[in-house]
Enzyme design. Structure first.
Site, short mmCIF file in Angstrom:
data_model
loop_
_atom_site.label_atom_id
_atom_site.label_comp_id
_atom_site.label_asym_id
_atom_site.label_seq_id
_atom_site.Cartn_x
_atom_site.Cartn_y
_atom_site.Cartn_z
N HIS A 16 37.81 40.03 34.46
CA HIS A 16 37.82 39.82 33.01
C HIS A 16 38.61 38.56 32.65
O HIS A 16 38.17 37.74 31.84
CB HIS A 16 38.48 41.00 32.27
CG HIS A 16 37.73 42.28 32.34
ND1 HIS A 16 38.36 43.46 32.68
CD2 HIS A 16 36.44 42.59 32.09
CE1 HIS A 16 37.47 44.44 32.64
NE2 HIS A 16 36.30 43.94 32.29
N SER B 285 36.38 47.77 36.49
CA SER B 285 37.45 48.63 35.99
C SER B 285 37.30 50.07 36.48
O SER B 285 38.28 50.72 36.84
CB SER B 285 37.48 48.62 34.46
OG SER B 285 37.85 47.36 33.98
#
Length: 163
Positions: free
Chosen positions: A17, A129
């Protein structure tokens, strides 16, 4: 002013990210990181915790970056932010198929907001994630996937009891 929105749950924010945020911030005048909740992803952290985490992690990235919570249709949020683009990261072919479909639907909702895809850095492509949380829940080391502060956040959350 060119504004892009980078939406996600960021539960937790990963090095992947941060790579997309860092690179995306150089492409536009302002990058709005939109932190949202996707109940199907069973978040580990509350929206407030994720907002604080993302704000902390992007603080030293150059460029005009804002971190904002949203709980609406992405295109409505993008319009509210004055965005001309939606920024999305791609890791693999499976990501592309999903993102291609979403980009098509979003274009039907507002054809004045473009979707821009950035390929994740090759070394970061496997990071997700969901997998970071799974590794952490089973006691594995997540230091290669997140910053030290995020790793501490995850460990602290798990030590305090998982959801």
């Amino acid at each position: 002013m060119k504004v892009a929105v980078y939406p996600g749950t960021f539960d937790p924010i990963t090095l992947g990210h941060l790579d997309i945020i860092r690179r995306g911030a150089h492409l536009v005048d302002k990058l709005v990181v939109g932190v949202t909740t996707n109940p199907s992803k069973e978040p580990m952290f509350s929206v407030e915790e994720r907002l604080a985490m993302v704000k902390r992690e992007v603080a030293d990235i150059s460029g005009h970056i804002e971190v904002v919570e949203f709980g609406s249709l992405l295109m409505d949020f993008a319009e509210q932010q004055g965005a001309t683009a939606i920024l999305r990261g791609l890791r693999a072919v499976a990501d592309f198929e999903y993102e291609f479909q979403m980009a098509g639907m979003n274009q039907k909702l507002n054809d004045e907001i473009e979707t821009v895809f950035l390929m994740a850095d090759v070394s970061l492509q496997p990071i997700a994630s969901k997998l970071v949380k799974e590794i952490a829940r089973f006691g594995g080391c997540i230091d290669k996937f997140v910053t030290p502060a995020v790793a501490a956040d995850v460990r602290g959350h798990l030590d305090g009891g998982s959801r």
